[in-house]
Every structure is written in structure tokens, then in C-alpha cells.
Design an enzyme around this catalytic site. Sequence first.
Site, PDB file in Angstrom:
ATOM      1  N   LYS A 129       0.880  -1.237  -0.066  1.00  0.00           N
ATOM      2  CA  LYS A 129       0.021  -0.207   0.032  1.00  0.00           C
ATOM      3  C   LYS A 129       0.698   1.302  -0.061  1.00  0.00           C
ATOM      4  O   LYS A 129       1.866   1.295   0.942  1.00  0.00           O
ATOM      5  CB  LYS A 129      -0.807  -0.002   1.334  1.00  0.00           C
ATOM      6  CG  LYS A 129      -1.853   1.031   1.421  1.00  0.00           C
ATOM      7  CD  LYS A 129      -2.756   0.906   2.511  1.00  0.00           C
ATOM      8  CE  LYS A 129      -3.918   2.180   2.553  1.00  0.00           C
ATOM      9  NZ  LYS A 129      -4.887   2.007   3.532  1.00  0.00           N
TER      10      LYS A 129
ATOM     11  N   SER B 233     -10.034   2.420   2.474  1.00  0.00           N
ATOM     12  CA  SER B 233      -9.086   2.978   1.819  1.00  0.00           C
ATOM     13  C   SER B 233      -7.933   1.878   0.975  1.00  0.00           C
ATOM     14  O   SER B 233      -7.313   2.391  -0.072  1.00  0.00           O
ATOM     15  CB  SER B 233      -8.000   4.214   2.559  1.00  0.00           C
ATOM     16  OG  SER B 233      -7.490   3.387   3.543  1.00  0.00           O
TER      17      SER B 233
ATOM     18  N   SER C 294     -10.461   0.216   6.834  1.00  0.00           N
ATOM     19  CA  SER C 294      -9.752  -0.025   5.469  1.00  0.00           C
ATOM     20  C   SER C 294      -8.773  -1.195   5.136  1.00  0.00           C
ATOM     21  O   SER C 294      -8.607  -1.184   3.782  1.00  0.00           O
ATOM     22  CB  SER C 294      -8.622   1.197   5.635  1.00  0.00           C
ATOM     23  OG  SER C 294      -9.289   2.454   5.250  1.00  0.00           O
TER      24      SER C 294
HETATM   25  N1  GLN Z   1     -13.311   4.765   5.823  1.00  0.00           N
HETATM   26  C1  GLN Z   1     -12.719   5.341   6.913  1.00  0.00           C
HETATM   27  C2  GLN Z   1     -12.295   6.960   6.756  1.00  0.00           C
HETATM   28  O1  GLN Z   1     -12.597   7.416   5.691  1.00  0.00           O
HETATM   29  C3  GLN Z   1     -11.587   4.525   7.465  1.00  0.00           C
HETATM   30  C4  GLN Z   1     -10.442   4.570   6.584  1.00  0.00           C
HETATM   31  C5  GLN Z   1      -9.213   3.924   7.111  1.00  0.00           C
HETATM   32  O2  GLN Z   1      -9.740   2.906   7.670  1.00  0.00           O
HETATM   33  N2  GLN Z   1      -8.190   4.212   6.840  1.00  0.00           N
HETATM   34  O3  GLN Z   1     -11.778   7.455   7.709  1.00  0.00           O
END
Ligand code: GLN
Length: 493
Positions: A78, A158, A182
Site C-alpha cells: 500500500k 482505503s 480500511s
Molecule cells: N473509511 C474510513 C475513513 O474514511 C476509514 C479509513 C481507514 O481505515 N483508513 O476514515
Amino acid sequence: MTDLTGLTLTDARDSLAQKKISAVELAKAHIAAIEKARALNAFIVETPEKALAMARQSDARIAKGEAGPLEGIPLGIKDLYCTEGVRTTAGSHILEGFVPPYESTVTANLWRDGAVMLGKLNLDEFAMGSSNETSYFGPVISPWRRRGSNTPLVPGGSSGGSAAAVAARLCFGATATDTGGSIRQPAAFTGTVGIKPTYGRCSRWGIVAFASSLDQAGPIARGVRDAAILLRSMAGHDPKDTTSVDLPVPDFEAAVGRGVKGLKIGIPKEYRRDGMAAEIENLWAQGIAWLQAAGATITDISLPHTRHALPAYYIVAPAEASSNLARYDGVRYGLRVPGKDIDGMYENTRAAGFGKEVRRRIMIGTYVLSAGYYDAYYVRAQKIRTLIKRDFETAFAEGIDAILTPATPSAAFGLGEKGSSDPVEMYLNDIFTVTVNMAGLPGIAVPAGVSAEGLPLGLQVIGRAFDEETLFSVAHVIEQAAPKIAPPEKWWA
Ligand code: GLN
């Protein structure tokens, strides 16, 4: 010859050890698959030369009998993990041209164990999102499609690039990060396995920070055993991250296949929401039945503060993000847009460098931390966080070994289908996952079925702090019981 990219990480590891295949062959097969899959936009940076060089070194070590536990296994990273000498973007324009002079601890652990890097995977900008649509480098397209339809779907976010690349067989596994869901939400959307370990299990050093008290690294892979193998290499104490915990890293793979006989599995009533999709409800009931059939005891439990988790998360996470992102000022690294004076330069750089969602989070975060609002928002959210944590502690103190919930409220949705008029619509994706980050606990998403439209659906197992082993045991039982989901058709190749 069979397509090497279709192997599991476990099979590839064993075949490499038996010298049936070589690391260079594996690297080449994956490099070719990645070249053909550019339509998915899963990679931001491809590193084929590096992959081949690392694979050659792996083959040499295997020949000398010095192979590490991940020797020759090609992985995707990532693009939130800093990789020495390889461009790192965090999915943002503001890191333009940034090439880290250091390696994140987690990726260094993977290379130490012999893994091979294929490249850097697309993600939502600074990991803020649930669909990979906020990336400066464009959205990732899921390898999955609804039955009989060509509508492009999101892979979740994400860690959308990680999930899509693993599902599309562009790598055996990938690193990911999880601040509110995410790892688990994109895993559920793509029929892959993703585990967010306990906060402190993996070092955060060298991972671009979003919300430091919630961020945690973890793997996405095509099976529970593969995920267990990866996590063992990724995890461990790191003096460079004071929140990483000095505990021995168990042999997670040994927990796979232990079964669930005698385990007490909690079913939290607050996760049964009004208007919950019938197919999610059925999936959950199915999961309960499988665990019961395998010898677990099922108990209804209550986690009364669940409904406050999402609103509290959307105060805590932006608050921490606004502080963490203050460092991107155009002075030390990344993008610089000139202005008439230094303040003008800051403003121009940050306005041009951050996308809309990131700017929204910075503004919310700055607001809830500002004098006069701090007590009303930030302090209250922290109190709620304590209560959420206490709910879980109570359940575990009453003898619950693990908790079973759905991973997401729906299957993957179409590109542009959610959140354009109301961001909360997008935030609701994490309704079942954020509680786990707020409490610092481990959670795993495992594929358990398919939607009416033929898309993967996942269940989530939540465990005690530092008891990832039970998660692997429980998830493996679900994986074994669930109908086998055929991989997505390679429409992109
Ligand atoms: N979807 C959540 C956010 O936008 C979690 C994102 C994540 O876990 N990095 O904050």
C-alpha cells in the site's frame, strides 16, 4: 504450465521450498499480470526491476538453504508505507516527488523474511475513504462485476489497490492499513481476507500517519492461512514506535485449523440494524450456524455504545488527521506552490496539494480541537471511545472469546454511486468496523458468501487484544464452511 499467479501464498511458499518453482518465475508471472491489468489502476508505482533483483537474491538464498519464511513471495505494498528509494505518494498530490530515504519497519520486516516487492498500491488519499475514489491517482476499479453487468465497481477503501490486486491475482498478498475499516471493508468487497491486528501489534514507523491512535498495519491475502503467514512477518516490537508492544509474535499459522470447539462466540444485538439488507442478515445467520455446527457456543451480547462509534470516530480521526497533516507545508518535502509570502505559499500548497475529502477532514479536525469547541466535541468523543472499549471488555470478561458480525452493510457499489451529495453515506460503510479501532482490538474480515448480484460478502470476527490467534481459528472455520467463491473473471486481461 499452470498460471503461477493462481497459487495461494501458502502453495507458492511450499513449492519454492521444494524448488518446484523459482522466485524469478513467480516474479515474472506477476509482473506480466500487472502489465495486463492496468485498467484496474491498482498500482501507482510498479517496480519490476526491483522485483526481479529481489527474486534473484531469493533464489540464491533458497539454493544455499538460507530461505526466510516469505522467501521469493511477490507482494504489493500500500502506498502509505515508506519504501526506501521508491516513490511514496499516500495517494496525494501533496507528496509530489517524495522518495523516502528510509524503509517502514513493517516492509523492512517483510524484506528481511525474503518477500519480493512488486510495487506500490493505490489507496484513498491519506487513507481517507471507503471506495478508493479520493485518490489523486484516480479510482481503483474492482476486478469484480455484478452478474451480467459491466458497471465498474469500487474495491472498497482505503486499501482498495491492495484488495483489488490480491483479488485479481496480481500479487499473493499485500500490506494495508486500517484506521476505521480500511483493511476489512475492501477485503469484504473483494472476497479476500483482511486482518486489522490489535493496536500495537505492528509498528507504525514509516507509515504515513492518518490518525495515530487508530492506525494499524495488517495484511490482505486470498486465504486465512496466507494472512496468518503474512502477519507473523509484519508484526513485532519496534523501539522506533513507542506504541508498538513488546510481546512475542505467536506463530499465527499454527492457529489455523485449531477449530472452535468450546469457544464462546458473542453476537452483539446492536449490530442488527433497522433496515439491514436481508442478504447481510442471512449471511450473519449462516455464519452463526457454521460456528455452532463446528462446536462453538453462541451467546447474545450487548455492546450498548455501538451507535455512538461512527460519530465519535468522525471527531477523533479528523482531529488527529488535522494535526498529522500540518507537516505538509511545502517547505520540507513534496509539492510547493509559490505565494506572495510564506503564508501565501502555505495556503497555495495546501489548497492545491490536498483533495476535497482531505480538506474536509482537516477543517472538521481543526474545528473540534479549537478553543471553545474542544470540550463539546473532542473530549466527549474521547469519553465515548472509553465507553465503547468498556463494552467490549465487559463482554470478554463474561467469557466471550470472539464476536461475530457482518463486515459491511452491503456488497461493493458502483463508482460514483455513493457519497457525492452526502459524505455520511460513504462514512456509513464503516459502521461495523470503526468500533474495533476505537477499542484497539483485532478484527478480521473473511469471505462468507455472495450477494444476489454475485458479489462477495464478508463476515467480521472481533477478538480480545493480542488474541489474533483465535481470530484466525474462527475465520478458518468460516472459510472452510462457506461455499467456494470462484475468482473474478479476467475481463481486464
Ligand atoms: N473509511 C474510513 C475513513 O474514511 C476509514 C479509513 C481507514 O481505515 N483508513 O476514515
